[in-house]
Every structure is written in C-alpha cells, then in structure tokens.
Scaffold this motif. Structure first.
Motif, short mmCIF file in Angstrom:
data_model
loop_
_atom_site.label_atom_id
_atom_site.label_comp_id
_atom_site.label_asym_id
_atom_site.label_seq_id
_atom_site.Cartn_x
_atom_site.Cartn_y
_atom_site.Cartn_z
N GLY A 1 0.80 -1.22 0.00
CA GLY A 1 0.00 0.00 0.00
C GLY A 1 0.82 1.26 0.00
O GLY A 1 0.44 2.27 -0.61
N THR A 2 1.98 1.23 0.69
CA THR A 2 2.81 2.42 0.78
C THR A 2 4.08 2.33 -0.05
O THR A 2 4.92 3.23 0.01
CB THR A 2 3.20 2.70 2.25
OG1 THR A 2 3.85 1.55 2.80
CG2 THR A 2 1.97 3.02 3.08
N ALA A 3 4.23 1.25 -0.80
CA ALA A 3 5.43 1.06 -1.65
C ALA A 3 6.71 1.18 -0.82
O ALA A 3 7.61 1.95 -1.12
CB ALA A 3 5.45 2.05 -2.81
N LYS B 1 -8.62 7.69 -9.61
CA LYS B 1 -9.37 7.37 -8.39
C LYS B 1 -10.86 7.20 -8.71
O LYS B 1 -11.51 6.24 -8.26
CB LYS B 1 -9.16 8.48 -7.37
CG LYS B 1 -10.11 8.50 -6.18
CD LYS B 1 -9.83 7.43 -5.18
CE LYS B 1 -10.62 7.66 -3.89
NZ LYS B 1 -10.54 6.52 -2.96
N ALA B 2 -11.42 8.09 -9.50
CA ALA B 2 -12.84 8.05 -9.83
C ALA B 2 -13.19 6.81 -10.64
O ALA B 2 -14.28 6.25 -10.51
CB ALA B 2 -13.25 9.31 -10.59
N ALA B 3 -12.27 6.35 -11.49
CA ALA B 3 -12.53 5.17 -12.31
C ALA B 3 -12.65 3.92 -11.44
O ALA B 3 -13.48 3.05 -11.70
CB ALA B 3 -11.41 4.99 -13.34
N PHE B 4 -11.84 3.81 -10.41
CA PHE B 4 -11.86 2.64 -9.54
C PHE B 4 -12.84 2.78 -8.38
O PHE B 4 -13.35 1.78 -7.88
CB PHE B 4 -10.45 2.39 -8.98
CG PHE B 4 -9.52 1.73 -9.95
CD1 PHE B 4 -9.47 0.35 -10.06
CD2 PHE B 4 -8.69 2.50 -10.76
CE1 PHE B 4 -8.61 -0.26 -10.96
CE2 PHE B 4 -7.83 1.89 -11.65
CZ PHE B 4 -7.79 0.51 -11.77
N GLY C 1 5.16 7.11 1.85
CA GLY C 1 3.86 7.46 1.29
C GLY C 1 3.40 8.86 1.63
O GLY C 1 4.07 9.61 2.35
N VAL C 2 2.22 9.20 1.13
CA VAL C 2 1.67 10.56 1.27
C VAL C 2 0.68 10.63 2.43
O VAL C 2 0.79 11.48 3.31
CB VAL C 2 0.98 10.99 -0.03
CG1 VAL C 2 0.30 12.35 0.12
CG2 VAL C 2 1.99 11.04 -1.17
N GLY D 1 1.55 1.38 -3.78
CA GLY D 1 1.69 2.78 -3.38
C GLY D 1 0.41 3.57 -3.40
O GLY D 1 0.41 4.77 -3.13
N SER D 2 -0.73 2.93 -3.70
CA SER D 2 -2.00 3.66 -3.78
C SER D 2 -2.68 3.84 -2.42
O SER D 2 -3.73 4.46 -2.33
CB SER D 2 -2.96 2.93 -4.73
OG SER D 2 -3.34 1.68 -4.20
N GLU D 3 -2.07 3.29 -1.37
CA GLU D 3 -2.52 3.51 0.01
C GLU D 3 -3.98 3.10 0.23
O GLU D 3 -4.72 3.72 0.98
CB GLU D 3 -2.29 4.97 0.41
CG GLU D 3 -0.83 5.38 0.31
CD GLU D 3 -0.53 6.80 0.76
OE1 GLU D 3 -1.41 7.45 1.35
OE2 GLU D 3 0.61 7.26 0.53
#
Length: 471
Positions: A161-163, A456-459, A431-432, A213-215
C-alpha cells in the motif's frame, strides 16, 4: 460529473450504526466485527504525528476474500467509507480512520499460500508479516529483499500500500519491483486479478504497479504474487567515520560512480550516533560528524569492503573499520536499526521526514537540514539510505509544548521544500497519506492531481475507499 459522484453525500439512514452492523453480520462471523468504542479507538491511527484521525463506526477483521467482498458490497450499498489497515506502522497517516468509517483490518489474513523455488515466487495474503515471509523463503534457499525498519511488525499488504523500501534498496530495489501480481477487491465488491506469475509479461496497462503505493485508495489487496531472489551469501559490514557530512556524502558519490554495488549503504549523522549511544551504550564514536555503514553480500565481501574502504579514505574518512564476521556485522547494523527509536527518546516525540534526493545532492540536503535545525532551535537527526539518496531527517520535539510543536511542523515542511529544490521527492518510501497531501500537489502539479483524481474516480466512483488520503 466525476467530482459530483465522488462527493455525493451518504444515505445517513441506510448507514445508521444499527443497520450497518446488521448488514455486516449478515456475511461475517460475530468475532470478526468489533464495536466496543475502547477497542475501535485503538484502530484509529498509525504512527504518524500531526495527522488527524476520526472515530470508526466498526472494525472488521476478515479472514477470507469472500468476507472482504461482503464488506465492500455493504459499504457501497450504504455509502460508508472504508479504511484498510495492516499493522499501522506507517508514518504518514495513510491508515488513519475517518469518522463513521469501517476500519478493514487485514491482519488476520496472514497465510503464506505458496513458495515456489522453480518460479521463484511466493503467494501470500496481505496480513503476512514481512519478517515471517523472509524467514519462510530462506528455508527454501530464497530471499525476499524488501526490509523496512519495522519488518518484524509490518505486513506485506501495508508494504504494498505504501510502496515500502528498506535498508537493501541500494542493491535490490523497493517493494514495487517484487510485486508481480495482485488479487484486489474493488470498491463495489468485485474481485480483480492483475499481473502474472511469469518472469516476464507486458499484457495491457500495468495495473499491478498502479495499486502499489496507492494507500488503499483504489482497492483492497487480498493476495499478492511476489518475486524472490536466490539467497545471497552472508554480508559483511564496514563502518567509516567522517569529520563532516559533506565528506561522507563525497564517499557515497565515489562509491556509486566507481560502479560498486553494495547490499547496504547507510548514513547516520552526529545527532543520531549520540542518540543511539545514549539509548543503548553501544560505544559508537561520538567524535564523528557522520558514520557511513556499507555492506557486501558477494562471494568475496572482504575484498569488496577493502576497495570501498579505500574510497572512503580518499574522501577523508578518519577511521575505517571492516567487520571480521557476521556477528560484528550484525552489531553494526543494530546501531542503524535503533536510530529512530533512539531519536524518539531524545524528546519523546518525533516527526520522521522521508525526503529522497539525487545522490549527487545528498550533501546539500544534510547541510540544509542542519541550518533548518539551527533556525528553529530543534534537534534534528538524520539517518539515510545513502546509496539511493533517501533520507529520514527526524525532528525531535516535546508534543506538550505548543511552540516547540509549531516549530517542529515548520521545520518538517522546510525540509520537504528543500528536497524539492534539490530535484528530489517528498517521499521515497513512507507514502503521502494525510501528512503530505499538500506537498504531493506541489510536487506533481495541477495536471498531475487532475489525472490522479480521474484514476481514483474510475476505480472508486463513490469515493468510499480511504477518503481524504493522497489528495
């Protein structure tokens, strides 16, 4: 249109606590659903400072993919936010709860499903502890390189999640380079598989890398196919003492320009060395301004260390001490692993920055951080994965002192600004999350933010997956 869908308000009646609980229990065992406020409060945040956290409505601990799917279908139907969590060792607030959310803790999904020495892969669930996987594959003569400092506690799902990175990145790279494929539960409960089990594969967009990395903002990782390496020989470590941070960074540049490939190349500044000595009485040389630790896991590590030691001396090292064996090597690495714990003991609270710069500008970052510490009258110790330019300036402060807390936050931001000025990035491996949202926008620019929001909106068109993180 996209923004109106993401920001659509939830149906408050449908998402009422009683209704939410009933719906969850319709597909989950009672022991997997936690509602005691004292218990749920303990799941509210990770280890980051200055990151707000809300009160979860419920904590769910699934054991199967089907249970995760049930949670996500329920959350979508009731428009309830979901915050996925691993061991909560993160340092950016990425796992922090939001008010009324479902905390989806994946720590019970902790099975190693397969270790395949021929294909050199492991298939694991997200709750597997990093160190547990490393030890399991070692028994097969294999090696899983990513080793964050919290490897005895952190989970593979959290690492994805955080790469995450670690001490070995200079030679072996970061988590993203070892994730071949994923099974992901999407926001609406559908199960999607990405990637492959094969050594090569370029079919379609690389969605696997998109999730790394998408958290937890795009989907819930429920299975990972991880690449493994043959287990290398035991490494030997060298310690080099320098009279200045600039000289140590010059040594790093000489080592990398010379084509050397150490398995580890770490730096500790004077403040960090003193903190480790104060905590563990390890007898490190407090006269040093910078201590460089290097290691090789080659067939002849002693020869490689000798060559590297000569480069350190040419850069101005005042003392170079190679370890004679694995026990001495581990003692030196123990000092590095204690760094963040030792700095936390200085004042009780720390803010751990994660700025990565080109190796050639590492010395400028160290010098700039020292100026920032003097300006704000704070103790800031720097530890760094020097071989890849990833630094962890660690601000030590008293959280009970409002003025000192303010100065700590200001210094943290100034270090990030300095990193960007030097051509670097605001995060190399932490991560952010919540902590660096504003800084992500500065780094990638408005067009970059727009495109990331579109992904983000697509998923996650309803915006229920880990809302408020990243941007």
């Amino acid at each position: 249109m996209i923004m109106s869908r993401i920001e659509a308000p939830p149906d408050k009646d449908a998402a009422a606590p009683g209704n939410l609980l009933d719906r969850l229990l319709g597909g989950l065992p009672a022991e997997a659903v936690l509602t005691d406020p004292d218990i749920t409060a303990s799941y509210a945040n990770d280890m980051a400072s200055f990151c707000p956290a809300g009160a979860p409505a419920v904590v769910v601990l699934p054991r199967t993919v089907e249970e995760v799917q049930h949670v996500m279908r329920t959350a979508t139907e009731l428009r309830v936010p979901v915050v996925p969590q691993g061991a909560r060792t993160g340092l950016s607030g990425a796992a922090n709860a939001s008010d009324g959310c479902i905390v989806l803790s994946l720590t019970k999904m902790d099975r190693i499903l397969e270790i395949n020495p021929v294909d050199r892969i492991a298939v694991v669930e997200p709750g597997v502890i990093n160190a547990a996987l490393s030890r399991a594959v070692n028994e097969h003569g294999l090696y899983y390189p990513p080793d964050p400092s919290s490897w005895e506690m952190c989970t593979i799902g959290g690492n994805i999640g955080t790469a995450s990175g670690g001490l070995c990145c200079v030679k072996y790279g970061v988590t993203a380079e070892y994730v071949l494929g994923l099974d992901v539960v999407l926001a609406d409960g559908r199960l999607m598989s990405t990637g492959r089990r094969t050594a090569k594969g370029v079919a379609g967009y690389d969605l696997t890398r998109l999730f790394v990395g998408s958290e937890g903002s795009l989907g819930i990782v429920v299975r990972a196919i991880l690449a493994l390496k043959p287990q290398p020989p035991e490494q030997l470590v060298l310690a080099a003492e320098f009279a200045s941070g600039a000289a140590a960074c010059d040594a790093v540049c000489r080592i990398m320009a010379g084509g050397h490939v150490p398995s580890l190349l770490e730096l500790m500044d004077r403040t960090t060395v003193k903190a480790v000595n104060d905590l563990a009485h390890m007898g490190l040389p407090e006269s040093t301004e910078a201590l460089l630790l290097a290691a090789f896991d080659t067939a002849d590590p002693a020869a490689d260390l000798a060559a590297l030691g000569a480069l350190c001396e040419a850069a101005g090292a005042t003392q170079v001490v190679p370890a004679d064996d694995a026990a001495e090597s581990e003692l030196l690495l123990k000092a590095r692993r204690l760094s963040l714990t030792a700095l936390e003991a200085v004042k009780g609270t720390t803010m751990i920055d994660d700025v990565c710069v080109p190796r050639s500008r590492l010395g400028e970052l160290l010098e700039g951080t020292e100026r920032i510490a003097e300006k704000h009258q704070l103790t800031i110790g720097v530890v760094a994965h020097a071989g890849d330019g990833n630094t962890h300036p660690t601000v030590c402060f008293d959280a009970a002192d409002p003025d000192e807390s303010r100065r700590a936050r200001e210094s943290f931001d100034e270090i990030m600004a300095l990193g960007l000025e030097l051509g670097g990035t605001i995060t190399g491996e932490h991560g952010v999350g919540v902590l660096k949202k504003e800084w992500l926008a500065r780094e990638i620019g408005p067009v970059g933010v727009e495109m990331q929001r579109a992904i983000k909106a697509a998923f996650d068109p309803l915006g229920i997956l880990n809302p408020g993180k990243l941007f």
